[in-house]
Design a protein around this motif. Structure first.
Motif, PDB file in Angstrom:
ATOM      1  N   ALA A  31       0.817  -1.218   0.000  1.00 19.62           N
ATOM      2  CA  ALA A  31       0.000   0.000   0.000  1.00 19.62           C
ATOM      3  C   ALA A  31       0.849   1.265   0.000  1.00 19.62           C
ATOM      4  O   ALA A  31       0.344   2.342  -0.336  1.00 19.62           O
ATOM      5  N   THR A  32       2.124   1.164   0.349  1.00 20.41           N
ATOM      6  CA  THR A  32       3.001   2.349   0.379  1.00 20.41           C
ATOM      7  C   THR A  32       3.692   2.598  -0.954  1.00 20.41           C
ATOM      8  O   THR A  32       4.358   3.619  -1.116  1.00 20.41           O
ATOM      9  N   ALA A  33       3.554   1.687  -1.912  1.00 20.16           N
ATOM     10  CA  ALA A  33       4.335   1.765  -3.148  1.00 20.16           C
ATOM     11  C   ALA A  33       3.841   2.874  -4.063  1.00 20.16           C
ATOM     12  O   ALA A  33       2.661   3.218  -4.090  1.00 20.16           O
ATOM     13  N   THR A  34       4.766   3.409  -4.854  1.00 19.23           N
ATOM     14  CA  THR A  34       4.441   4.352  -5.925  1.00 19.23           C
ATOM     15  C   THR A  34       4.093   3.556  -7.175  1.00 19.23           C
ATOM     16  O   THR A  34       4.734   2.553  -7.489  1.00 19.23           O
ATOM     17  N   ARG A  35       3.056   4.005  -7.911  1.00 19.01           N
ATOM     18  CA  ARG A  35       2.583   3.240  -9.059  1.00 19.01           C
ATOM     19  C   ARG A  35       2.704   4.003 -10.384  1.00 19.01           C
ATOM     20  O   ARG A  35       2.418   3.426 -11.436  1.00 19.01           O
ATOM     21  N   ASP A  36       3.114   5.265 -10.336  1.00 25.42           N
ATOM     22  CA  ASP A  36       3.243   6.073 -11.547  1.00 25.42           C
ATOM     23  C   ASP A  36       4.697   6.501 -11.731  1.00 25.42           C
ATOM     24  O   ASP A  36       5.316   7.012 -10.794  1.00 25.42           O
ATOM     25  N   VAL A  37       5.212   6.346 -12.939  1.00 26.69           N
ATOM     26  CA  VAL A  37       6.581   6.771 -13.216  1.00 26.69           C
ATOM     27  C   VAL A  37       6.728   8.277 -13.028  1.00 26.69           C
ATOM     28  O   VAL A  37       7.752   8.757 -12.535  1.00 26.69           O
ATOM     29  N   ALA A  38       5.695   9.033 -13.391  1.00 21.81           N
ATOM     30  CA  ALA A  38       5.762  10.483 -13.205  1.00 21.81           C
ATOM     31  C   ALA A  38       5.945  10.842 -11.737  1.00 21.81           C
ATOM     32  O   ALA A  38       6.668  11.791 -11.387  1.00 21.81           O
ATOM     33  N   ALA A  39       5.301  10.083 -10.840  1.00 23.25           N
ATOM     34  CA  ALA A  39       5.457  10.332  -9.407  1.00 23.25           C
ATOM     35  C   ALA A  39       6.870  10.006  -8.951  1.00 23.25           C
ATOM     36  O   ALA A  39       7.410  10.664  -8.039  1.00 23.25           O
ATOM     37  N   LEU A  40       7.508   9.012  -9.561  1.00 22.40           N
ATOM     38  CA  LEU A  40       8.902   8.710  -9.236  1.00 22.40           C
ATOM     39  C   LEU A  40       9.807   9.879  -9.622  1.00 22.40           C
ATOM     40  O   LEU A  40      10.725  10.236  -8.876  1.00 22.40           O
ATOM     41  N   TYR A  41       9.557  10.463 -10.787  1.00 27.49           N
ATOM     42  CA  TYR A  41      10.334  11.634 -11.205  1.00 27.49           C
ATOM     43  C   TYR A  41      10.168  12.764 -10.191  1.00 27.49           C
ATOM     44  O   TYR A  41      11.127  13.477  -9.873  1.00 27.49           O
ATOM     45  N   ALA A  42       8.957  12.928  -9.679  1.00 25.18           N
ATOM     46  CA  ALA A  42       8.707  13.978  -8.690  1.00 25.18           C
ATOM     47  C   ALA A  42       9.460  13.691  -7.390  1.00 25.18           C
ATOM     48  O   ALA A  42      10.011  14.606  -6.761  1.00 25.18           O
ATOM     49  N   GLU A  43       9.507  12.426  -6.962  1.00 24.80           N
ATOM     50  CA  GLU A  43      10.254  12.062  -5.757  1.00 24.80           C
ATOM     51  C   GLU A  43      11.738  12.368  -5.936  1.00 24.80           C
ATOM     52  O   GLU A  43      12.395  12.898  -5.025  1.00 24.80           O
TER      53      GLU A  43
END
Length: 232
Positions: free
Chosen positions: A122-134
């Motif tokens: 439930a804590t995982a990121t699922r969008d590549v765009a959100a990874l770029y933001a992180e």
């Protein structure tokens, strides 16, 4: 922070740390790397299952045994991977995620169990765009592009000439950092080709203006059940 502090730490006194006694931590990955300062940094990455907050237990280990022991040097915790840890006393250093943590009094429970792994998912990121933001947020905080710990749940995996890439639901692709970590990427390819992998834990790296993932561990669903598998 300076390069030495980022790579080795600054040995903060205990009275500078935030005291926590309420964390339930799941260890999700380990790593080890040499530094140019005479130390190897042993890293254990932990997730608080209640909040999703991420922590780093980092232990600088002298490569040369003649290096002096420093007064506030943290010696690390014990136990086999992966550990489910309940803290009775922990010290957390200020800073960006994953915050550095010292486990001073703790219990290691059997596990992780199925419910613990569901809470991790439930804590995982699922969008590549959100990874770029992180990645951008961490670089903005530190003032330099720096490996960013992420937990990514791909929608699917694609293979090209045997090399896997992770894809989100919008068809955005996250490649592996094969030039930096060829052995762990090859190990990830093998696991991804065998069966269902729900999560990949690793470091986002900036390579030639593109982000790529250096994998550290996988959450895999196999005939033996769900397991967190170390790649390093």
């Amino acid at each position: 922070p300076g390069v030495y502090e980022l790579l080795v730490g600054r040995d903060a006194a205990l009275d500078e740390l935030e005291v926590r006694d309420d964390l339930t931590l799941l260890e999700v990955a380990r790593n080890s790397a040499r530094t140019p300062f005479g130390y190897r940094r042993d890293e254990r990455f932990l997730v608080d299952l209640a909040t999703g907050a991420r922590f780093l237990e980092m232990v600088p280990v002298p490569i040369d045994g003649a290096l002096p022991a420093l007064p506030n040097r943290y010696g690390g915790s014990v136990g086999p991977f992966p550990r489910l840890i309940r803290t009775d006393l922990a010290g957390v250093e200020p800073g960006p995620s994953p915050q550095r943590i010292r486990l001073l009094q703790y219990r290691v429970d059997p596990g992780p169990q199925h419910d613990d792994l569901r809470r991790l998912a439930a804590t995982a990121t699922r969008d590549v765009a959100a990874l770029y933001a992180e990645f951008a947020a961490l670089a903005g905080t530190l003032g330099v592009a720096w490996p960013c710990l992420v937990i990514f749940a791909p929608a699917r995996v694609v293979f090209r000439d045997g090399d896997a890439s992770l894809v989100d639901a919008a068809d955005a692709v996250l490649p592996f950092a094969r030039t930096v970590a060829p052995e762990t990427c090859a190990a990830a390819d093998r696991f991804l080709g065998r069966g269902k992998v729900e999560l990949v834990v690793g470091h986002l790296l900036l390579l030639r203006r593109t982000l790529a993932l250096s994998p550290l561990a996988l959450l895999s669903d196999s005939p033996r059940g769900e397991r967190i598998l170390r790649l390093r």
